[in-house]
Design a protein around this motif. Structure first.
Motif, PDB file in Angstrom:
ATOM      1  N   UNK A  77       8.261  -7.069   0.609  1.00 33.70           N
ATOM      2  CA  UNK A  77       7.574  -5.843   0.998  1.00 33.70           C
ATOM      3  C   UNK A  77       7.261  -5.056  -0.261  1.00 33.70           C
ATOM      4  N   UNK A  78       6.050  -4.513  -0.332  1.00 32.61           N
ATOM      5  CA  UNK A  78       5.609  -3.770  -1.513  1.00 32.61           C
ATOM      6  C   UNK A  78       6.059  -2.317  -1.400  1.00 32.61           C
ATOM      7  N   UNK A  79       7.110  -1.962  -2.120  1.00 30.42           N
ATOM      8  CA  UNK A  79       7.629  -0.594  -2.067  1.00 30.42           C
ATOM      9  C   UNK A  79       6.655   0.431  -2.602  1.00 30.42           C
ATOM     10  N   UNK A  80       5.892   0.055  -3.619  1.00 30.07           N
ATOM     11  CA  UNK A  80       4.921   0.995  -4.178  1.00 30.07           C
ATOM     12  C   UNK A  80       3.832   1.311  -3.168  1.00 30.07           C
ATOM     13  N   UNK A  81       3.404   0.309  -2.418  1.00 27.87           N
ATOM     14  CA  UNK A  81       2.383   0.530  -1.397  1.00 27.87           C
ATOM     15  C   UNK A  81       2.897   1.458  -0.305  1.00 27.87           C
ATOM     16  N   UNK A  82       4.137   1.285   0.099  1.00 29.17           N
ATOM     17  CA  UNK A  82       4.726   2.154   1.119  1.00 29.17           C
ATOM     18  C   UNK A  82       4.868   3.571   0.574  1.00 29.17           C
ATOM     19  N   UNK A  83       5.269   3.696  -0.672  1.00 22.10           N
ATOM     20  CA  UNK A  83       5.380   5.017  -1.302  1.00 22.10           C
ATOM     21  C   UNK A  83       4.020   5.707  -1.334  1.00 22.10           C
ATOM     22  N   UNK A  84       2.988   4.973  -1.708  1.00 17.04           N
ATOM     23  CA  UNK A  84       1.640   5.556  -1.777  1.00 17.04           C
ATOM     24  C   UNK A  84       1.161   6.010  -0.408  1.00 17.04           C
ATOM     25  N   UNK A 142      10.102  14.731   6.423  1.00 14.73           N
ATOM     26  CA  UNK A 142      10.195  14.046   7.716  1.00 14.73           C
ATOM     27  C   UNK A 142      11.067  12.799   7.639  1.00 14.73           C
ATOM     28  N   UNK A 143      11.504  12.363   8.809  1.00 17.18           N
ATOM     29  CA  UNK A 143      12.238  11.108   8.909  1.00 17.18           C
ATOM     30  C   UNK A 143      11.251   9.949   8.910  1.00 17.18           C
ATOM     31  N   UNK A 144      11.718   8.799   8.463  1.00 21.88           N
ATOM     32  CA  UNK A 144      10.871   7.601   8.433  1.00 21.88           C
ATOM     33  C   UNK A 144      11.530   6.458   9.209  1.00 21.88           C
ATOM     34  N   UNK A 145      12.093   6.807  10.362  1.00 23.39           N
ATOM     35  CA  UNK A 145      12.747   5.793  11.183  1.00 23.39           C
ATOM     36  C   UNK A 145      11.762   4.755  11.713  1.00 23.39           C
ATOM     37  N   UNK A 146      10.472   5.115  11.718  1.00 21.60           N
ATOM     38  CA  UNK A 146       9.474   4.165  12.223  1.00 21.60           C
ATOM     39  C   UNK A 146       9.283   2.982  11.283  1.00 21.60           C
ATOM     40  N   UNK A 147       9.711   3.118  10.029  1.00 19.86           N
ATOM     41  CA  UNK A 147       9.620   2.008   9.089  1.00 19.86           C
ATOM     42  C   UNK A 147      10.770   1.032   9.329  1.00 19.86           C
ATOM     43  N   UNK A 148      10.529  -0.212   9.051  1.00 20.90           N
ATOM     44  CA  UNK A 148      11.566  -1.227   9.225  1.00 20.90           C
ATOM     45  C   UNK A 148      12.611  -1.099   8.128  1.00 20.90           C
ATOM     46  N   UNK A 150      13.472  -3.363   6.062  1.00 21.52           N
ATOM     47  CA  UNK A 150      12.931  -3.966   4.841  1.00 21.52           C
ATOM     48  C   UNK A 150      11.985  -3.014   4.128  1.00 21.52           C
ATOM     49  N   UNK A 151      11.171  -2.282   4.891  1.00 23.43           N
ATOM     50  CA  UNK A 151      10.238  -1.325   4.281  1.00 23.43           C
ATOM     51  C   UNK A 151      10.991  -0.158   3.655  1.00 23.43           C
ATOM     52  N   UNK A 152      12.018   0.343   4.332  1.00 21.15           N
ATOM     53  CA  UNK A 152      12.810   1.442   3.774  1.00 21.15           C
ATOM     54  C   UNK A 152      13.528   0.995   2.503  1.00 21.15           C
ATOM     55  N   UNK A 153      14.058  -0.214   2.526  1.00 21.48           N
ATOM     56  CA  UNK A 153      14.733  -0.730   1.335  1.00 21.48           C
ATOM     57  C   UNK A 153      13.757  -0.896   0.184  1.00 21.48           C
ATOM     58  N   UNK A 154      12.533  -1.327   0.498  1.00 24.44           N
ATOM     59  CA  UNK A 154      11.530  -1.529  -0.551  1.00 24.44           C
ATOM     60  C   UNK A 154      11.126  -0.220  -1.199  1.00 24.44           C
ATOM     61  N   UNK A 155      10.885   0.814  -0.386  1.00 23.29           N
ATOM     62  CA  UNK A 155      10.456   2.086  -0.978  1.00 23.29           C
ATOM     63  C   UNK A 155      11.612   2.762  -1.701  1.00 23.29           C
ATOM     64  N   UNK A 156      12.828   2.641  -1.167  1.00 29.05           N
ATOM     65  CA  UNK A 156      13.986   3.213  -1.859  1.00 29.05           C
ATOM     66  C   UNK A 156      14.211   2.518  -3.197  1.00 29.05           C
ATOM     67  N   UNK A 157      14.082   1.206  -3.197  1.00 28.04           N
ATOM     68  CA  UNK A 157      14.253   0.452  -4.443  1.00 28.04           C
ATOM     69  C   UNK A 157      13.163   0.800  -5.448  1.00 28.04           C
TER      70      UNK A 157
END
Length: 203
Positions: A77-84, A142-148, A150-157
């Motif tokens: 999962x692309x963390x930078x893309x999720x961050x953007x 806001x909360x981001x519970x809608x993300x999976x 894997x997506x939360x781990x990617x953006x946090x990383x």
């Protein structure tokens, strides 16, 4: 008495003449302006790019409008893309945030600090006063519970290893664990609530 004209004739003399329709040609200057505008419109159309789909007026493709495609099972999962897509409007691409409004992620003790606390910030959000890098902010995230997970781990990383941050990545399992362990339905009440969470021992 001298012969008087017929009364019907006198009545006819008193009536006004029938109105006449007169042609009012368009002034030449107006006609010239209209022709110039029409000619400009025709030239503009002929010289512009070919017509595309009207639904894509800004020339984005269907793929652009559909947003990022969901990652295939097992794919990175692309963390930078999720961050953007979710974070850059507030925290900015530089990670510096907006002074006095949105806190920075670059150098933030909440980002490179306790991993479990960061996971809960992303899962539940924060409202109220929070101190970041020596400055107090008051707002809402806001909360981001809608993300999976894997997506939360990617953006946090991503934010933990970007800019001046040099912290280790977080695994998706951490987010799955915290998601199941918490019964919280509201955001954390500022930095004090987050510190209390960090002081708790995970079950």
């Amino acid at each position: 008495m001298p012969n008087e004209p017929d009364p019907r004739y006198r009545a006819q003399q008193r009536e006004n003449a029938e109105p006449e329709e007169r042609s009012q040609p368009m002034p030449l200057i107006v006609a010239g302006l209209v022709l110039a505008m029409v000619a400009f419109g025709v030239l503009y159309i002929l010289m512009s790019d070919p017509f595309g789909n009207s639904a894509l007026g800004d020339r984005r493709t269907v793929a652009d409008l559909s947003g990022p495609a969901p990652a295939a099972p097992g794919a990175a999962v692309d963390g930078k893309q999720i961050f953007t897509a979710n974070c850059v409007a507030c925290h900015q691409a530089t990670g510096k945030g907006l002074p006095g409004v949105f806190p920075p992620l670059d150098g933030s003790e909440w980002v490179h600090g306790d991993a479990r606390t960061l996971a809960n910030i992303l899962l539940h959000g924060v409202e109220g006063e929070i101190e970041v890098a020596g400055t107090t902010y008051k707002g809402a995230m806001p909360a981001f519970q809608q993300l999976s997970d894997a997506e939360l781990a990617a953006v946090a990383s991503y934010i933990r290893s970007s800019w001046s941050n040099k912290s280790d990545p977080l695994p998706p399992e951490l987010f799955g664990q915290e998601r199941k362990a918490s019964t919280r339905t509201t955001p954390f009440e500022g930095g004090a609530a987050l510190k209390a969470l960090a002081a708790e021992k995970p079950t």
